[in-house]
Motif scaffolding. Structure first.
Motif, mmCIF file in Angstrom:
data_model
loop_
_atom_site.group_PDB
_atom_site.id
_atom_site.type_symbol
_atom_site.label_atom_id
_atom_site.label_comp_id
_atom_site.label_asym_id
_atom_site.label_seq_id
_atom_site.Cartn_x
_atom_site.Cartn_y
_atom_site.Cartn_z
ATOM 1 N N LEU A 246 0.941 -1.075 0.122
ATOM 2 C CA LEU A 246 -0.016 -0.080 0.062
ATOM 3 C C LEU A 246 0.876 1.160 -0.137
ATOM 4 O O LEU A 246 0.548 2.235 -0.714
ATOM 5 C CB LEU A 246 -0.908 -0.103 1.268
ATOM 6 C CG LEU A 246 -1.926 -0.954 1.168
ATOM 7 C CD1 LEU A 246 -2.871 -1.122 2.704
ATOM 8 C CD2 LEU A 246 -2.911 -0.611 0.231
ATOM 9 N N ASP A 247 1.875 1.326 0.855
ATOM 10 C CA ASP A 247 2.717 2.496 0.817
ATOM 11 C C ASP A 247 3.485 2.571 -0.252
ATOM 12 O O ASP A 247 3.774 3.688 -0.944
ATOM 13 C CB ASP A 247 3.805 2.305 1.920
ATOM 14 C CG ASP A 247 4.817 3.378 2.181
ATOM 15 O OD1 ASP A 247 4.100 4.489 2.092
ATOM 16 O OD2 ASP A 247 5.989 3.189 2.043
ATOM 17 N N LYS A 248 3.901 1.455 -1.331
ATOM 18 C CA LYS A 248 4.543 1.694 -2.396
ATOM 19 C C LYS A 248 3.491 2.220 -3.531
ATOM 20 O O LYS A 248 3.965 3.056 -4.118
ATOM 21 C CB LYS A 248 4.823 0.081 -2.917
ATOM 22 C CG LYS A 248 5.216 0.141 -4.195
ATOM 23 C CD LYS A 248 5.759 -1.412 -4.612
ATOM 24 C CE LYS A 248 6.081 -1.451 -6.310
ATOM 25 N NZ LYS A 248 4.723 -1.703 -7.019
ATOM 26 N N LEU A 249 2.531 1.612 -3.473
ATOM 27 C CA LEU A 249 1.324 2.359 -4.487
ATOM 28 C C LEU A 249 1.193 3.809 -4.144
ATOM 29 O O LEU A 249 0.999 4.571 -5.202
ATOM 30 C CB LEU A 249 -0.128 1.567 -4.017
ATOM 31 C CG LEU A 249 -1.380 2.054 -4.411
ATOM 32 C CD1 LEU A 249 -1.331 1.940 -6.267
ATOM 33 C CD2 LEU A 249 -2.571 1.497 -4.372
ATOM 34 N N ILE A 250 1.128 4.253 -3.050
ATOM 35 C CA ILE A 250 0.702 5.673 -2.687
ATOM 36 C C ILE A 250 1.852 6.498 -2.997
ATOM 37 O O ILE A 250 1.940 7.666 -3.728
ATOM 38 C CB ILE A 250 0.085 5.695 -1.254
ATOM 39 C CG1 ILE A 250 -1.087 5.136 -1.026
ATOM 40 C CG2 ILE A 250 -0.323 7.331 -1.098
ATOM 41 C CD1 ILE A 250 -2.297 5.248 -2.237
ATOM 42 N N SER A 251 2.930 6.021 -2.326
ATOM 43 C CA SER A 251 4.367 7.002 -2.540
ATOM 44 C C SER A 251 4.464 6.918 -4.075
ATOM 45 O O SER A 251 5.184 7.877 -4.218
ATOM 46 C CB SER A 251 5.482 6.213 -1.679
ATOM 47 O OG SER A 251 5.613 4.962 -1.855
ATOM 48 N N THR A 252 4.621 5.813 -4.626
ATOM 49 C CA THR A 252 5.069 6.093 -6.147
ATOM 50 C C THR A 252 4.152 6.841 -6.845
ATOM 51 O O THR A 252 4.678 7.629 -7.628
ATOM 52 C CB THR A 252 4.762 4.543 -6.820
ATOM 53 O OG1 THR A 252 5.764 3.675 -6.119
ATOM 54 C CG2 THR A 252 5.276 4.527 -8.358
ATOM 55 N N SER A 253 2.920 6.948 -6.682
ATOM 56 C CA SER A 253 1.772 7.856 -7.231
ATOM 57 C C SER A 253 2.221 9.115 -6.934
ATOM 58 O O SER A 253 2.330 9.856 -7.826
ATOM 59 C CB SER A 253 0.399 7.290 -6.975
ATOM 60 O OG SER A 253 0.206 6.036 -7.191
ATOM 61 N N LEU A 254 2.478 9.443 -5.543
ATOM 62 C CA LEU A 254 2.748 10.855 -5.076
ATOM 63 C C LEU A 254 3.938 11.313 -5.809
ATOM 64 O O LEU A 254 3.958 12.641 -6.178
ATOM 65 C CB LEU A 254 2.865 10.741 -3.504
ATOM 66 C CG LEU A 254 2.573 12.240 -2.945
ATOM 67 C CD1 LEU A 254 1.413 12.883 -3.238
ATOM 68 C CD2 LEU A 254 3.058 11.939 -1.467
ATOM 69 N N MET A 255 5.034 10.626 -5.797
ATOM 70 C CA MET A 255 6.330 11.067 -6.477
ATOM 71 C C MET A 255 6.109 11.249 -7.790
ATOM 72 O O MET A 255 6.704 12.233 -8.400
ATOM 73 C CB MET A 255 7.413 9.849 -5.999
ATOM 74 C CG MET A 255 7.849 9.749 -4.566
ATOM 75 S SD MET A 255 8.526 11.356 -4.168
ATOM 76 C CE MET A 255 9.909 11.435 -5.086
ATOM 77 N N ALA A 256 5.395 10.389 -8.523
ATOM 78 C CA ALA A 256 5.190 10.684 -10.050
ATOM 79 C C ALA A 256 4.359 11.857 -10.300
ATOM 80 O O ALA A 256 4.623 12.474 -11.145
ATOM 81 C CB ALA A 256 4.116 9.281 -10.650
ATOM 82 N N LYS A 257 3.305 12.133 -9.539
ATOM 83 C CA LYS A 257 2.684 13.406 -9.462
ATOM 84 C C LYS A 257 3.367 14.533 -9.299
ATOM 85 O O LYS A 257 3.207 15.674 -10.112
ATOM 86 C CB LYS A 257 1.321 13.498 -8.491
ATOM 87 C CG LYS A 257 0.508 14.529 -8.532
ATOM 88 C CD LYS A 257 -0.558 14.424 -7.420
ATOM 89 C CE LYS A 257 -1.322 15.699 -7.174
ATOM 90 N NZ LYS A 257 -0.556 16.703 -6.630
ATOM 91 N N LYS A 258 4.223 14.305 -8.585
ATOM 92 C CA LYS A 258 5.219 15.757 -8.390
ATOM 93 C C LYS A 258 6.300 15.816 -9.167
ATOM 94 O O LYS A 258 6.900 17.078 -9.371
ATOM 95 C CB LYS A 258 5.959 15.554 -6.844
ATOM 96 C CG LYS A 258 4.984 15.727 -5.579
ATOM 97 C CD LYS A 258 5.438 15.433 -4.312
ATOM 98 C CE LYS A 258 4.587 15.589 -3.149
ATOM 99 N NZ LYS A 258 5.540 15.336 -1.818
ATOM 100 N N SER A 259 6.529 14.847 -9.947
ATOM 101 C CA SER A 259 7.628 15.096 -11.156
ATOM 102 C C SER A 259 6.929 15.930 -12.260
ATOM 103 O O SER A 259 5.891 15.951 -12.496
ATOM 104 C CB SER A 259 8.068 13.617 -11.701
ATOM 105 O OG SER A 259 6.998 12.971 -12.371
ATOM 106 N N THR A 260 7.980 16.298 -13.143
ATOM 107 C CA THR A 260 7.530 17.018 -14.239
ATOM 108 C C THR A 260 7.001 16.356 -15.321
ATOM 109 O O THR A 260 6.112 16.820 -15.932
ATOM 110 C CB THR A 260 8.941 17.801 -14.688
ATOM 111 O OG1 THR A 260 9.738 16.894 -14.977
ATOM 112 C CG2 THR A 260 9.482 18.748 -14.016
#
Length: 326
Positions: A246-260
């Motif tokens: 679950l942490d991988k799912l949300i943290s990956t999504s959050l990092m991708a969202k913040k990227s250019t």
């Protein structure tokens, strides 16, 4: 001196001033960089300066200004990052001007995407006694199996051999997937899972949480809850693994969202193309909720560790419902 990423720890030069780490296999490169960083820290190198490959003038100035350690005798690591294209001519020309023999307080680490580096390049030939080149290119099948086997040293030999074969067949040529599966197995192993059932646990305990991830990406609440309850029933010790997924799912999504570029970020993780499209759709739907979900997972981790007196399994189920109904 060229060194393979598979056995670099035993072949590093003590007198090397410049370490050139090249190739596109990020998992291998990160292993080398992490090891060098810790090794240099143990030698007293406590300051780091980072340059992009196109900042040649700044690199030369930093070296000249810090030779001898300056006023306070600092020991410095200078990192140069080359992320795309051919190895810059200007960087090569700058390196030709540097006398590595006179550097007693500086270590240079060049991180290059170049797949091949000629040892006959002038700046390498002129300073070959003080340079080590660590190659981090795609592994051949036998080398990949050896890498996997070495990473599974926390298992007994019989289990490690079986798991190596299984993981290689499951995700051949994908070291990112291998690393994730190995981390999963470490969680299972730390929970003192019976080694006799380890082979079965790969099929159930690894695959079921990843199936849960796919269902959550599709916001399938009914199926997600069913999988969670099956995991709890089959292996009550696997809660740490579920939280990790679950942490991988949300943290990956959050990092991708913040990227250019979310797509490029996900591609750089070597995620399968079919899953990238699922993640991009998930990020779009969950955009305003990702940060709050990340905080929710942090609270669940505190519950799992006993800091909060709640039923962690029920908290995970509530989180799944929040994800699927957001």
């Amino acid at each position: 001196m060229k060194i393979s990423s598979l056995n670099f720890k035993n072949n590093l030069r003590e007198n090397a001033v410049l370490s050139l780490i090249h190739g596109k296999e990020m998992i291998l490169k990160n292993e080398v960089k992490d090891f060098l960083t810790k090794d240099f820290a143990g030698q007293g190198y406590d300051e780091t300066i980072i340059f992009e490959a196109n900042e040649s003038d700044g690199l030369l100035s930093a070296i000249q200004n810090n030779l001898g350690g300056g006023l306070f005798g600092s020991q410095i690591i200078i990192k140069v990052v080359h992320n795309e294209g051919r190895f810059p001519k200007a960087l090569s020309e700058t390196l030709e001007k540097i006398d590595l023999n006179n550097m007693n307080n500086i270590k240079i680490v060049i991180d290059s995407v170049s797949e091949s580096i000629s040892p006959n390049t002038k700046w390498i030939k002129d300073n070959k006694e003080f340079i080590q080149i660590i190659e981090c290119t795609k592994l051949k099948p036998l080398d990949e199996k050896k890498w996997l086997r070495d990473k599974l040293s926390f298992l007994d030999k019989k289990d490690a051999d079986k798991v190596t074969k299984h993981l290689f067949e499951l995700n051949s040529s994908n070291l990112v997937a291998h690393r994730n599966d190995i981390e999963t197995l470490k969680i299972l192993h730390s929970a003192e899972k019976d080694s006799v059932s380890l082979e079965n646990s790969i099929s159930s305990s690894i695959h079921a949480p990843y199936e849960l991830e796919d269902c959550l990406l599709n916001l399938n609440e009914k199926r997600s809850i069913k999988i969670l309850r099956q995991i709890q029933q089959n292996d009550p010790n696997s809660l740490a693994l579920v939280i990790w997924v679950l942490d991988k799912l949300i943290s990956t999504s959050l990092m991708a969202k913040k990227s250019t570029s979310p797509k490029r970020y996900l591609e750089n993780t070597k995620m399968w193309g079919s899953k990238i499209s699922l993640y991009l759709s998930f990020i779009k739907k969950m955009e305003s909720n990702l940060l709050n979900l990340s905080k929710d997972i942090f609270e669940i981790e505190k519950t799992f560790k006993g800091i909060k007196r709640l039923d962690a399994w029920k908290e995970v189920e509530r989180l799944i419902i929040r994800i699927c109904t957001s």
